[in-house]
Design a protein around this motif. Structure first.
Motif, PDB file in Angstrom:
ATOM      1  N   VAL A 149       1.323  -0.920  -0.216  1.00 34.52           N
ATOM      2  CA  VAL A 149       0.125  -0.011  -0.465  1.00 34.52           C
ATOM      3  C   VAL A 149       0.725   1.259   0.277  1.00 34.52           C
ATOM      4  N   GLY A 150       0.555   2.219  -1.245  1.00 37.69           N
ATOM      5  CA  GLY A 150       1.129   3.280  -1.159  1.00 37.69           C
ATOM      6  C   GLY A 150       0.499   4.574  -0.400  1.00 37.69           C
ATOM      7  N   ASN A 151       1.591   5.643   0.194  1.00 38.40           N
ATOM      8  CA  ASN A 151      -0.017   6.787   0.220  1.00 38.40           C
ATOM      9  C   ASN A 151      -0.421   7.218  -0.237  1.00 38.40           C
TER      10      ASN A 151
ATOM     11  N   ARG B 170       2.713  -1.660   3.943  1.00 33.06           N
ATOM     12  CA  ARG B 170       2.583  -0.191   4.536  1.00 33.06           C
ATOM     13  C   ARG B 170       3.779   0.283   4.721  1.00 33.06           C
ATOM     14  N   CYS B 171       3.472   1.736   4.548  1.00 34.75           N
ATOM     15  CA  CYS B 171       4.931   2.626   4.002  1.00 34.75           C
ATOM     16  C   CYS B 171       4.499   3.932   5.406  1.00 34.75           C
ATOM     17  N   ASN B 172       5.309   4.388   5.907  1.00 35.57           N
ATOM     18  CA  ASN B 172       5.724   5.203   6.764  1.00 35.57           C
ATOM     19  C   ASN B 172       4.511   5.573   7.820  1.00 35.57           C
ATOM     20  N   LEU B 173       4.348   4.423   8.410  1.00 32.87           N
ATOM     21  CA  LEU B 173       3.298   4.330   9.781  1.00 32.87           C
ATOM     22  C   LEU B 173       1.660   5.338   9.127  1.00 32.87           C
TER      23      LEU B 173
ATOM     24  N   SER C 175      12.629   5.137  -3.215  1.00 33.82           N
ATOM     25  CA  SER C 175      11.720   5.324  -2.431  1.00 33.82           C
ATOM     26  C   SER C 175      11.417   4.231  -2.074  1.00 33.82           C
ATOM     27  N   THR C 176      10.840   4.474  -0.446  1.00 36.09           N
ATOM     28  CA  THR C 176       9.621   3.328   1.099  1.00 36.09           C
ATOM     29  C   THR C 176       9.396   2.645  -0.150  1.00 36.09           C
ATOM     30  N   GLY C 177       8.710   3.061  -0.767  1.00 32.17           N
ATOM     31  CA  GLY C 177       7.375   2.386  -1.868  1.00 32.17           C
ATOM     32  C   GLY C 177       8.041   1.001  -2.716  1.00 32.17           C
TER      33      GLY C 177
ATOM     34  N   TYR D 196      -1.550  -0.734  -4.137  1.00 31.59           N
ATOM     35  CA  TYR D 196      -2.622   0.566  -4.217  1.00 31.59           C
ATOM     36  C   TYR D 196      -2.275   1.599  -3.886  1.00 31.59           C
ATOM     37  N   GLY D 197      -2.333   3.138  -4.260  1.00 29.60           N
ATOM     38  CA  GLY D 197      -1.993   4.185  -3.484  1.00 29.60           C
ATOM     39  C   GLY D 197      -0.572   4.347  -4.172  1.00 29.60           C
ATOM     40  N   PHE D 198      -0.469   3.823  -5.314  1.00 29.65           N
ATOM     41  CA  PHE D 198       1.143   4.143  -6.115  1.00 29.65           C
ATOM     42  C   PHE D 198       0.317   5.197  -7.464  1.00 29.65           C
ATOM     43  N   TRP D 199       0.165   6.756  -7.229  1.00 32.69           N
ATOM     44  CA  TRP D 199       0.411   6.956  -8.043  1.00 32.69           C
ATOM     45  C   TRP D 199       0.779   8.501  -8.302  1.00 32.69           C
ATOM     46  N   PRO D 200       2.164   8.796  -8.298  1.00 32.49           N
ATOM     47  CA  PRO D 200       2.589   9.650  -7.649  1.00 32.49           C
ATOM     48  C   PRO D 200       2.421  11.244  -8.597  1.00 32.49           C
ATOM     49  N   PHE D 201       1.055  11.391  -9.320  1.00 33.48           N
ATOM     50  CA  PHE D 201       0.609  12.578  -9.615  1.00 33.48           C
ATOM     51  C   PHE D 201      -0.142  13.142  -9.342  1.00 33.48           C
TER      52      PHE D 201
ATOM     53  N   THR E  67      -4.506  14.927  -3.341  1.00 35.64           N
ATOM     54  CA  THR E  67      -3.326  15.181  -2.645  1.00 35.64           C
ATOM     55  C   THR E  67      -2.570  14.144  -3.052  1.00 35.64           C
ATOM     56  N   ASN E  68      -0.933  14.408  -2.497  1.00 35.09           N
ATOM     57  CA  ASN E  68       0.074  13.455  -2.150  1.00 35.09           C
ATOM     58  C   ASN E  68      -0.664  12.228  -1.905  1.00 35.09           C
ATOM     59  N   HIS E  69      -0.993  12.400  -0.202  1.00 38.46           N
ATOM     60  CA  HIS E  69      -0.692  11.077   0.555  1.00 38.46           C
ATOM     61  C   HIS E  69      -2.762  11.358   0.553  1.00 38.46           C
ATOM     62  N   TYR E  70      -2.865   9.992   1.117  1.00 40.16           N
ATOM     63  CA  TYR E  70      -4.372  10.225   0.813  1.00 40.16           C
ATOM     64  C   TYR E  70      -5.017  10.894   2.113  1.00 40.16           C
TER      65      TYR E  70
ATOM     66  N   PHE F 143      14.587  13.944  -4.096  1.00 40.27           N
ATOM     67  CA  PHE F 143      15.629  13.116  -4.567  1.00 40.27           C
ATOM     68  C   PHE F 143      14.119  12.191  -4.954  1.00 40.27           C
ATOM     69  N   HIS F 144      13.002  11.681  -4.288  1.00 41.93           N
ATOM     70  CA  HIS F 144      12.796  10.508  -5.355  1.00 41.93           C
ATOM     71  C   HIS F 144      12.480  10.893  -6.789  1.00 41.93           C
ATOM     72  N   ALA F 145      12.847   9.683  -8.354  1.00 43.93           N
ATOM     73  CA  ALA F 145      12.436  10.667  -9.449  1.00 43.93           C
ATOM     74  C   ALA F 145      11.198   9.494  -9.077  1.00 43.93           C
ATOM     75  N   MET F 146       9.890  10.085  -8.372  1.00 39.96           N
ATOM     76  CA  MET F 146       8.721   9.253  -8.588  1.00 39.96           C
ATOM     77  C   MET F 146       7.949   9.095 -10.137  1.00 39.96           C
ATOM     78  N   PRO F 147       8.368   9.703 -10.498  1.00 43.87           N
ATOM     79  CA  PRO F 147       7.674   9.771 -11.923  1.00 43.87           C
ATOM     80  C   PRO F 147       8.071   8.961 -12.616  1.00 43.87           C
ATOM     81  N   ALA F 148       9.417   8.662 -12.808  1.00 47.87           N
ATOM     82  CA  ALA F 148      11.124   6.762 -13.756  1.00 47.87           C
ATOM     83  C   ALA F 148       9.968   5.927 -12.516  1.00 47.87           C
ATOM     84  N   GLU F 149       9.974   6.320 -11.192  1.00 40.62           N
ATOM     85  CA  GLU F 149       9.348   4.587 -10.651  1.00 40.62           C
ATOM     86  C   GLU F 149       8.264   4.056 -10.836  1.00 40.62           C
ATOM     87  N   PHE F 150       7.111   5.030 -11.052  1.00 40.41           N
ATOM     88  CA  PHE F 150       6.001   4.619 -11.409  1.00 40.41           C
ATOM     89  C   PHE F 150       6.090   4.238 -13.187  1.00 40.41           C
TER      90      PHE F 150
HETATM   91  O1  CDP Z   1       9.164   8.153   1.861  1.00 41.78           O
HETATM   92  P1  CDP Z   1       8.335   8.266   0.745  1.00 41.78           P
HETATM   93  O2  CDP Z   1       8.261  10.215   1.268  1.00 41.78           O
HETATM   94  O3  CDP Z   1       9.154   7.634  -0.682  1.00 41.78           O
HETATM   95  O4  CDP Z   1       7.558   8.301   0.834  1.00 41.78           O
HETATM   96  P2  CDP Z   1       5.672   8.302   1.080  1.00 41.78           P
HETATM   97  O5  CDP Z   1       4.704  10.112   0.723  1.00 41.78           O
HETATM   98  O6  CDP Z   1       5.601   8.163   2.891  1.00 41.78           O
HETATM   99  O7  CDP Z   1       4.697   7.283   0.686  1.00 41.78           O
HETATM  100  C1  CDP Z   1       5.152   6.382   0.194  1.00 41.78           C
HETATM  101  C2  CDP Z   1       5.232   5.300  -0.325  1.00 41.78           C
HETATM  102  O8  CDP Z   1       4.230   5.419  -1.789  1.00 41.78           O
HETATM  103  C3  CDP Z   1       6.236   6.209  -1.609  1.00 41.78           C
HETATM  104  O9  CDP Z   1       7.871   5.932  -1.356  1.00 41.78           O
HETATM  105  C4  CDP Z   1       5.894   5.591  -2.784  1.00 41.78           C
HETATM  106  O10 CDP Z   1       6.738   5.089  -3.802  1.00 41.78           O
HETATM  107  C5  CDP Z   1       3.999   5.697  -2.826  1.00 41.78           C
HETATM  108  N1  CDP Z   1       3.804   7.342  -3.450  1.00 41.78           N
HETATM  109  C6  CDP Z   1       3.243   6.904  -5.019  1.00 41.78           C
HETATM  110  O11 CDP Z   1       3.143   6.426  -5.242  1.00 41.78           O
HETATM  111  N2  CDP Z   1       2.700   7.913  -5.214  1.00 41.78           N
HETATM  112  C7  CDP Z   1       1.604   9.315  -3.937  1.00 41.78           C
HETATM  113  N3  CDP Z   1       0.917   9.899  -4.307  1.00 41.78           N
HETATM  114  C8  CDP Z   1       2.456   9.055  -2.663  1.00 41.78           C
HETATM  115  C9  CDP Z   1       3.368   7.554  -2.498  1.00 41.78           C
END
Ligand code: CDP
Length: 308
Positions: free
Chosen positions: A101-103, A124-127, A234-236, A253-258, A269-272, A281-288
């Motif tokens: 579960v991404g956030n 799950r990620c980051n509590l 990234s954590t994800g 689930y929850g992987f959509w960095p746009f 919003t970036n997080h739910y 420093f994360h290349a989120m779109p490249a990871e996606f």
């Molecule tokens: O620790 P980090 O900043 O990487 O993660 P986070 O913001 O707590 O979110 C956990 C993971 O969910 C991220 O590492 C991404 O892989 C994914 N994520 C995503 O794909 N799209 C988002 N809008 C937010 C998080």
């Protein structure tokens, strides 16, 4: 139309979003050959089943731990050693179905909670919070949850003041594994040890373990060899990599960095649970893009829509 930062972000990512939506619309089918090939490579080069976590077996007193990507090392003292788990929690263990579960804000109103909770192993990620009405959309079952130690500073006064609120927040994760990336910087080691002492002092059932920096390093090299240009994963993606070794069927689930939803393009919003923007420093779109490729190859299954 007003030229807002949201609109600018959307225009910037529109091409990637359109391409992702098109790839996602194709029928998904698991490709057993591709799964096994990737798992074989991951296991031979990174071996998360035996190396993802620092253990007393792997890291004795007086051995040295290298910080990720830095020349700096840390000598293992008896005090630090006593906070390591004895044996690796995943050795020889695999699960049939895992949910990672991404956030991402894409989970809001997704009704995916039940589907996520039906997986045998849920990461799950980051509590990320589970109560407050989120349960219907993100579920509650947790087998492993990560905690970047910067969270202890942001949410719990670096665990220097009252520590009970931290322990109370841990309750929703039951006796899951709490994975601490403690060896990326020395400040994170100190915070992680403090978190473990707090967990022990308050007799929380959660089981803290340290993410092994050697494993993290090997994953970075592995994904770079697959074309990902990044200096830090990234954590994800780290958790997806672990799941690809641990589980026969990996669902994300929850992987959509746009900033806009893939279906009707409404703002996200970036997080739910908040709108704190990602660190650069994360290349989120490249990871996606990499995750989308694995989806198209039938290696894992991304879920971008609402659940039934
Ligand atoms: O620790 P980090 O900043 O990487 O993660 P986070 O913001 O707590 O979110 C956990 C993971 O969910 C991220 O590492 C991404 O892989 C994914 N994520 C995503 O794909 N799209 C988002 N809008 C937010 C998080």
């Amino acid at each position: 139309m007003d030229y807002t930062p949201d609109l600018a972000m959307y225009l910037c990512h529109r091409g990637v979003i359109d391409k992702a939506v098109e790839r996602y619309s194709q029928t998904w089918k698991k490709q057993e050959d591709n799964c096994q090939k990737l798992r074989f490579h991951l296991t031979s080069e990174c071996n998360g089943l035996d190396r993802a976590v620092v253990t007393q077996n792997s890291t004795p007193v007086d051995s040295e731990i290298s910080y990720n990507g830095l020349k700096k090392t840390l000598k293992v003292t008896p005090e630090l050693f006593s906070t390591f788990i004895k044996e690796h929690p995943f050795s020889n263990k695999t699960w049939d179905t895992c949910a990672v579960v991404g956030n991402g804000g894409i989970l809001i109103n997704s009704s995916c909670g039940e589907t996520i909770d039906s997986a045998q192993f849920v990461i799950r990620c980051n509590l990320a919070p589970l109560g407050n009405g989120y349960e219907k959309h993100v579920g509650i079952k947790t087998d492993l949850v990560t905690a970047n130690p910067s969270i202890f500073v942001e949410r719990y006064e670096a665990l220097n003041g009252r520590r009970r609120p931290f322990v109370e927040d841990l309750r929703s994760y039951g006796n899951s594994l709490l994975l601490l990336p403690a060896f990326s910087y020395s400040s994170k080691t100190i915070l992680s040890v403090r978190a473990i002492y707090t967990i022990e002092d308050f007799e929380s059932p959660i089981r803290p373990v340290y993410l092994n920096p050697e494993y993290v390093e090997s994953l970075l090299l592995f994904w770079r060899s697959q074309g990902l240009r990044e200096t830090r994963l990234s954590t994800g993606l780290t958790m997806v990599s672990l799941a690809l070794e641990l589980c026969n069927n990996v669902h994300l689930y929850g992987f959509w960095p746009f900033s806009h939803h893939p279906h009707d393009r409404h703002n996200l919003t970036n997080h739910y649970y908040d709108d704190i923007k990602p660190k650069v420093f994360h290349a989120m779109p490249a990871e996606f893009d990499l995750l989308m490729r694995l989806h198209s190859q039938g290696i894992l299954r991304l879920h971008l829509g609402d659940c039934p």
